[in-house]
Structure formats: C-alpha cells, structure tokens
Design a protein around this motif. Sequence first.
Motif, short mmCIF file in Angstrom:
data_model
loop_
_atom_site.label_atom_id
_atom_site.label_comp_id
_atom_site.label_asym_id
_atom_site.label_seq_id
_atom_site.Cartn_x
_atom_site.Cartn_y
_atom_site.Cartn_z
N ASP A 126 0.85 -1.20 0.00
CA ASP A 126 0.00 0.00 0.00
C ASP A 126 0.88 1.25 0.00
OD1 ASP A 126 -2.23 1.64 0.16
OD2 ASP A 126 -2.63 1.22 2.27
N PRO A 127 1.63 1.50 -1.11
CA PRO A 127 2.61 2.60 -1.09
C PRO A 127 2.01 3.99 -0.88
CG PRO A 127 2.36 1.74 -3.32
CD PRO A 127 1.61 0.81 -2.39
N TYR A 128 0.72 4.18 -1.23
CA TYR A 128 0.09 5.50 -1.09
C TYR A 128 -0.76 5.60 0.17
CZ TYR A 128 1.61 5.83 -5.90
OH TYR A 128 2.37 5.83 -7.04
N GLY A 129 -0.86 4.53 0.95
CA GLY A 129 -1.68 4.52 2.16
C GLY A 129 -0.85 4.11 3.36
N GLY A 130 -1.06 2.88 3.83
CA GLY A 130 -0.38 2.38 5.02
C GLY A 130 1.13 2.28 4.90
N GLY A 131 1.65 2.33 3.67
CA GLY A 131 3.10 2.25 3.45
C GLY A 131 3.80 3.59 3.39
N TRP A 132 3.15 4.67 3.87
CA TRP A 132 3.81 5.99 3.91
C TRP A 132 5.07 5.89 4.78
CZ3 TRP A 132 4.25 8.92 8.49
CH2 TRP A 132 3.51 8.46 9.58
N LEU A 133 6.01 6.82 4.60
CA LEU A 133 7.29 6.75 5.30
C LEU A 133 7.40 7.71 6.48
CD1 LEU A 133 9.63 6.42 2.19
CD2 LEU A 133 8.66 4.59 3.61
N PHE A 134 7.28 9.02 6.21
CA PHE A 134 7.44 10.01 7.28
C PHE A 134 6.73 11.30 6.91
CE2 PHE A 134 11.05 10.31 4.46
CZ PHE A 134 11.29 11.67 4.30
N GLU A 135 6.60 12.20 7.91
CA GLU A 135 6.00 13.51 7.69
C GLU A 135 7.00 14.60 8.06
OE1 GLU A 135 2.13 14.21 9.30
OE2 GLU A 135 1.30 12.42 8.36
N VAL A 136 6.94 15.68 7.30
CA VAL A 136 7.85 16.81 7.48
C VAL A 136 7.02 18.09 7.52
CG1 VAL A 136 9.65 18.18 6.31
CG2 VAL A 136 9.77 15.69 6.28
N VAL A 137 7.42 19.03 8.40
CA VAL A 137 6.89 20.40 8.32
C VAL A 137 7.89 21.17 7.47
CG1 VAL A 137 6.36 22.52 9.57
CG2 VAL A 137 5.68 20.31 10.53
N PRO A 138 7.51 21.54 6.24
CA PRO A 138 8.45 22.23 5.35
C PRO A 138 8.92 23.56 5.93
CG PRO A 138 6.52 21.49 4.12
CD PRO A 138 6.21 21.33 5.58
N SER A 139 10.22 23.85 5.77
CA SER A 139 10.76 25.13 6.21
C SER A 139 10.24 26.26 5.31
CB SER A 139 12.29 25.10 6.22
OG SER A 139 12.78 24.68 4.96
N ASP A 140 9.91 25.92 4.06
CA ASP A 140 9.30 26.88 3.13
C ASP A 140 8.24 26.13 2.34
OD1 ASP A 140 8.56 28.64 1.13
OD2 ASP A 140 10.53 28.71 0.19
N PRO A 141 6.96 26.33 2.66
CA PRO A 141 5.90 25.60 1.96
C PRO A 141 5.92 25.80 0.45
CG PRO A 141 5.03 26.62 3.94
CD PRO A 141 6.44 27.15 3.76
N GLY A 142 6.54 26.87 -0.04
CA GLY A 142 6.65 27.11 -1.47
C GLY A 142 7.44 26.05 -2.22
N GLN A 143 8.26 25.27 -1.48
CA GLN A 143 9.04 24.19 -2.11
C GLN A 143 8.13 23.19 -2.82
OE1 GLN A 143 12.25 22.56 0.75
NE2 GLN A 143 10.69 23.43 2.07
N ILE A 144 6.93 23.00 -2.28
CA ILE A 144 6.01 22.01 -2.81
C ILE A 144 5.63 22.35 -4.25
CG2 ILE A 144 3.71 20.99 -2.52
CD1 ILE A 144 4.12 21.58 0.54
N ASP A 145 5.55 23.64 -4.56
CA ASP A 145 5.16 24.08 -5.90
C ASP A 145 6.14 23.62 -6.97
OD1 ASP A 145 2.98 25.34 -4.74
OD2 ASP A 145 4.00 27.28 -4.61
N GLY A 146 7.39 23.37 -6.59
CA GLY A 146 8.41 22.96 -7.55
C GLY A 146 8.39 21.48 -7.87
N LEU A 147 7.54 20.71 -7.20
CA LEU A 147 7.49 19.27 -7.44
C LEU A 147 6.57 18.97 -8.64
CD1 LEU A 147 7.25 18.07 -3.74
CD2 LEU A 147 9.29 18.23 -5.19
N LEU A 148 6.67 17.74 -9.13
CA LEU A 148 5.92 17.32 -10.31
C LEU A 148 4.48 16.95 -9.97
CD1 LEU A 148 8.60 14.84 -11.74
CD2 LEU A 148 8.25 17.23 -12.40
#
Length: 128
Positions: free
Chosen positions: A95-117
Amino acid sequence: MYPEDLKYTTEHEWLRSPGEHEGSVRIGITQYAQDALGDIVYVSLPAVGDAVTGGETCGELESTKSVSDIYAPVSGEVVAVNSALDATPELVNDDPYGGGWLFEVVPSDPGQIDGLLDAAAYEASLQG
C-alpha cells in the motif's frame, strides 16, 4: 495510474499535503519505485526532530534485490515516522500510497512544494 492529489519527485517519492500533523506533508515512495525495488524487507527512516534537506538522502529501503536511498522532497523538520514499518516493511509494497507511507515533514518553506511534479509530469518523466 498515479494519484492526482499528490506531488512527485524524479527520485520516485510522493508528497501529500496536508499531512496528519499541523503544517506537515506526508511522504512515501511511488508504485513505480516499489515495483523496481521488489520485496522490501527493512526500512531506515529519519527520526522525529531530524532536519532533512530537499533532494538529499534521509533514509534507506532495503529489498531482496538491493538497497535504495530515500530522498527528502522538501527541506524541513521530521514530525512523524511510520513506526508500523519496523515490524511490517512490506506495507510499502502492499500500500505505497496509504499504510506504506514513510514520514511527515513540516516544510521550512511551503513554497518548495510548488516545484514538485504533478502526476502527469511524473508519469511523463518515466517515459523519457
């Protein structure tokens, strides 16, 4: 084939926003990555409180085929890890998108997310 509500990296990690903790994002590996790795037998994750840097290694997945690095999609502080993977690392395969998640991070700059695919760009990167 890849969930539309996620962001992706070319290193085959996904990011779901928001995560379960205040201000966090949840991170895991894609179906493509778990298929390529094969049966995962051990997971080494960053610890809660660790600082991770976007694009840098922060853990490992060991499978019956090889050991693969986990890359942080964004910089920030680790606020949760999936402790269920200690006893059942195969959740990443099952279940890679559900129970198989790895970790959670509080981004130092939430704008970083916009640069992802997005899903379409990630899928296109697999073709190229």
